[in-house]
Design a protein around this motif. Structure first.
Motif, PDB file in Angstrom:
ATOM      1  N   SER A  12      -2.977 -17.367 -23.308  1.00  9.14           N
ATOM      2  CA  SER A  12      -1.662 -16.835 -23.813  1.00  9.14           C
ATOM      3  C   SER A  12      -1.755 -15.231 -23.487  1.00  9.14           C
ATOM      4  CB  SER A  12      -1.583 -17.040 -25.297  1.00  9.14           C
ATOM      5  OG  SER A  12      -0.459 -16.198 -25.725  1.00  9.14           O
ATOM      6  N   GLY A  13      -0.530 -14.618 -23.037  1.00 12.54           N
ATOM      7  CA  GLY A  13      -0.359 -13.481 -22.811  1.00 12.54           C
ATOM      8  C   GLY A  13      -0.255 -12.499 -24.140  1.00 12.54           C
ATOM      9  N   ALA A  14       0.118 -13.060 -25.272  1.00  9.77           N
ATOM     10  CA  ALA A  14       0.016 -12.728 -26.396  1.00  9.77           C
ATOM     11  C   ALA A  14      -0.977 -12.743 -27.486  1.00  9.77           C
ATOM     12  CB  ALA A  14       1.569 -13.309 -27.163  1.00  9.77           C
ATOM     13  N   ALA A  15      -1.258 -11.626 -28.066  1.00  9.33           N
ATOM     14  CA  ALA A  15      -2.452 -11.572 -29.150  1.00  9.33           C
ATOM     15  C   ALA A  15      -2.382 -12.652 -29.924  1.00  9.33           C
ATOM     16  CB  ALA A  15      -2.420 -10.420 -29.461  1.00  9.33           C
ATOM     17  N   ASP A  16      -1.235 -13.084 -30.316  1.00 10.51           N
ATOM     18  CA  ASP A  16      -1.002 -14.103 -31.681  1.00 10.51           C
ATOM     19  C   ASP A  16      -1.200 -15.506 -31.107  1.00 10.51           C
ATOM     20  OD1 ASP A  16       1.315 -13.705 -30.436  1.00 10.51           O
ATOM     21  OD2 ASP A  16       2.364 -13.525 -32.545  1.00 10.51           O
ATOM     22  N   GLY A  17      -1.248 -15.721 -29.892  1.00 10.76           N
ATOM     23  CA  GLY A  17      -1.154 -17.255 -29.048  1.00 10.76           C
ATOM     24  C   GLY A  17      -2.436 -17.387 -28.466  1.00 10.76           C
ATOM     25  N   GLY A  18      -2.271 -18.500 -28.138  1.00 11.68           N
ATOM     26  CA  GLY A  18      -3.764 -18.829 -27.433  1.00 11.68           C
ATOM     27  C   GLY A  18      -5.027 -19.198 -28.349  1.00 11.68           C
ATOM     28  N   ASN A  19      -6.205 -19.094 -27.945  1.00 13.39           N
ATOM     29  CA  ASN A  19      -7.467 -19.240 -28.358  1.00 13.39           C
ATOM     30  C   ASN A  19      -8.269 -17.914 -28.522  1.00 13.39           C
ATOM     31  OD1 ASN A  19      -9.530 -20.447 -29.775  1.00 13.39           O
ATOM     32  ND2 ASN A  19     -10.076 -22.046 -28.444  1.00 13.39           N
ATOM     33  N   PRO A  20      -8.359 -17.154 -29.700  1.00  9.98           N
ATOM     34  CA  PRO A  20      -9.335 -16.145 -29.782  1.00  9.98           C
ATOM     35  C   PRO A  20     -10.910 -16.290 -29.620  1.00  9.98           C
ATOM     36  CG  PRO A  20      -8.577 -16.764 -31.882  1.00  9.98           C
ATOM     37  CD  PRO A  20      -8.006 -17.700 -30.897  1.00  9.98           C
ATOM     38  N   ALA A  21     -11.390 -15.369 -28.928  1.00 10.65           N
ATOM     39  CA  ALA A  21     -12.684 -15.450 -28.616  1.00 10.65           C
ATOM     40  C   ALA A  21     -13.350 -14.229 -28.781  1.00 10.65           C
ATOM     41  CB  ALA A  21     -13.206 -16.109 -27.084  1.00 10.65           C
ATOM     42  N   GLY A  22     -14.601 -14.240 -29.073  1.00 16.32           N
ATOM     43  CA  GLY A  22     -15.507 -12.869 -29.243  1.00 16.32           C
ATOM     44  C   GLY A  22     -16.005 -12.971 -27.996  1.00 16.32           C
ATOM     45  N   VAL A  23     -16.155 -11.572 -27.635  1.00 20.01           N
ATOM     46  CA  VAL A  23     -17.031 -11.354 -26.189  1.00 20.01           C
ATOM     47  C   VAL A  23     -17.709 -10.410 -26.549  1.00 20.01           C
ATOM     48  CG1 VAL A  23     -16.376 -10.463 -23.779  1.00 20.01           C
ATOM     49  CG2 VAL A  23     -14.766 -12.015 -24.969  1.00 20.01           C
ATOM     50  N   VAL A  24     -19.101 -10.295 -26.030  1.00 19.49           N
ATOM     51  CA  VAL A  24     -19.991  -9.336 -26.119  1.00 19.49           C
ATOM     52  C   VAL A  24     -20.690  -9.328 -24.831  1.00 19.49           C
ATOM     53  CG1 VAL A  24     -22.436  -8.532 -26.883  1.00 19.49           C
ATOM     54  CG2 VAL A  24     -20.891  -9.908 -28.481  1.00 19.49           C
ATOM     55  N   LEU A  25     -20.222  -7.849 -24.141  1.00 17.60           N
ATOM     56  CA  LEU A  25     -20.447  -7.776 -22.508  1.00 17.60           C
ATOM     57  C   LEU A  25     -21.906  -7.450 -22.363  1.00 17.60           C
ATOM     58  CD1 LEU A  25     -17.385  -6.024 -21.391  1.00 17.60           C
ATOM     59  CD2 LEU A  25     -17.872  -8.417 -21.339  1.00 17.60           C
ATOM     60  N   ASP A  26     -22.784  -7.197 -23.271  1.00 20.64           N
ATOM     61  CA  ASP A  26     -24.130  -6.876 -23.057  1.00 20.64           C
ATOM     62  C   ASP A  26     -24.993  -7.198 -24.446  1.00 20.64           C
ATOM     63  OD1 ASP A  26     -26.789  -5.634 -22.448  1.00 20.64           O
ATOM     64  OD2 ASP A  26     -26.244  -3.694 -22.422  1.00 20.64           O
TER      65      ASP A  26
END
Length: 285
Positions: A12-26
């Motif tokens: 989703s291009g909207a922050a309140d749509g789609g599926n949220p994920a955590g991301v740790v780049l390092d």
């Protein structure tokens, strides 16, 4: 790259749509216990953790080792967290090709800039289908409280794999799909025994359009809002059973019933067993 926990949504291009994920780049300084702890604290269905890639994998600076943790356990592959991570990387190092070494295998990802923002597409590992036994199917339906008559006979129940295992069940009506109220401990016990990541519930809305829902009790989440790994598995399932052409682009709508609508694009190419799953994504501010 940052060791902070970033929050992105996928499909989703909207922050309140789609599926949220955590991301740790390092995540180079994090052990398994700490990664699981971070995923549990965040509470999203998955969080992705990146470290250095194996020697010789991809272009320097655009190849990574990726691991995925739900609030309860590590999972071998997560599509939506892959999409979210690719978009987070593209914001920092630019669109283009990436490659992730995951526990399920090597997953290439391409990111492009569009007029509506960044869009990422992953290419799955090689998929396959498995049969599900009659007793296990009966137990799944009992846990879901679905009468067998509510199944779509055009969609024979199968276990589909494209990086993770998913039980695919076809709903005869949109109403059946909408009414989701399952026995969490019972379904979780069955899924653990069969090594399933989600149950992919599907209703066909058109020749190439589907509505899907994914219970995810083994991850500590009642329902996953947009499931890239299950979308890849379903693409392989639909092609192998002749439900769609060998060359096809499918649109999967997921999260609508949860108030987090998302759209997953599934691309099948004749002669290539792998499945491509793409979608938009954005940072959650």
């Amino acid at each position: 790259m940052t060791s902070d926990v970033l929050r992105y949504t996928a499909f989703s291009g909207a922050a309140d749509g789609g599926n949220p994920a955590g991301v740790v780049l390092d995540a180079s300084g994090l052990g398994d216990d700490r990664m699981l702890e971070i995923a549990a604290e965040l509470g999203y269905s998955e969080t992705a953790f990146l470290t250095a890639p194996p020697h010789g994998l991809g272009t320097a600076g655009r190849a990574f080792t990726a691991r995925y943790f739900s609030p309860k356990a590590e999972v071998p592959f997560c599509g939506h967290a892959t999409i979210a991570t690719a978009i987070a990387l593209a914001e920092r190092i630019g669109p283009g090709d990436l490659v992730f070494a995951t526990p399920a295998g090597t997953v290439p990802v391409s990111v492009e800039a569009t007029g509506e923002g960044l869009r990422a597409t992953l290419t799955s590992v090689e998929p396959h289908l498995e049969e599900i036994g009659a007793a296990d199917l009966a137990e799944a339906l009992a846990a879901l409280d679905w009468p067998a008559a509510d199944l779509d006979p055009a969609f024979p129940p199968k276990i589909a794999y494209a990086g993770a295992r998913h039980l695919v069940l076809g709903a005869a009506t949109r109403e059946r799909l909408t009414d989701l109220a399952y026995d969490v401990p019972r379904l979780e016990a069955l899924m653990r025994r069969l090594d399933l990541t989600t149950v992919q519930l599907v209703h066909r809305a058109g020749s190439d359009v589907f509505h899907v829902r994914d219970p995810f009790p083994v991850g500590g989440v009642y329902e996953d809002p947009a499931t890239g790994a299950a979308a890849a598995a379903f693409g392989a399932y639909a092609r192998e059973l002749g439900l769609v052409p060998d060359d096809a682009v499918l649109t999967l709508h997921q999260g609508t019933d949860m108030g987090r609508p998302g759209v997953l694009t599934v691309e099948l190419r004749a002669g290539d067993p792998r499945v491509r799953v793409g979608g938009a994504g954005t940072r959650i501010r």
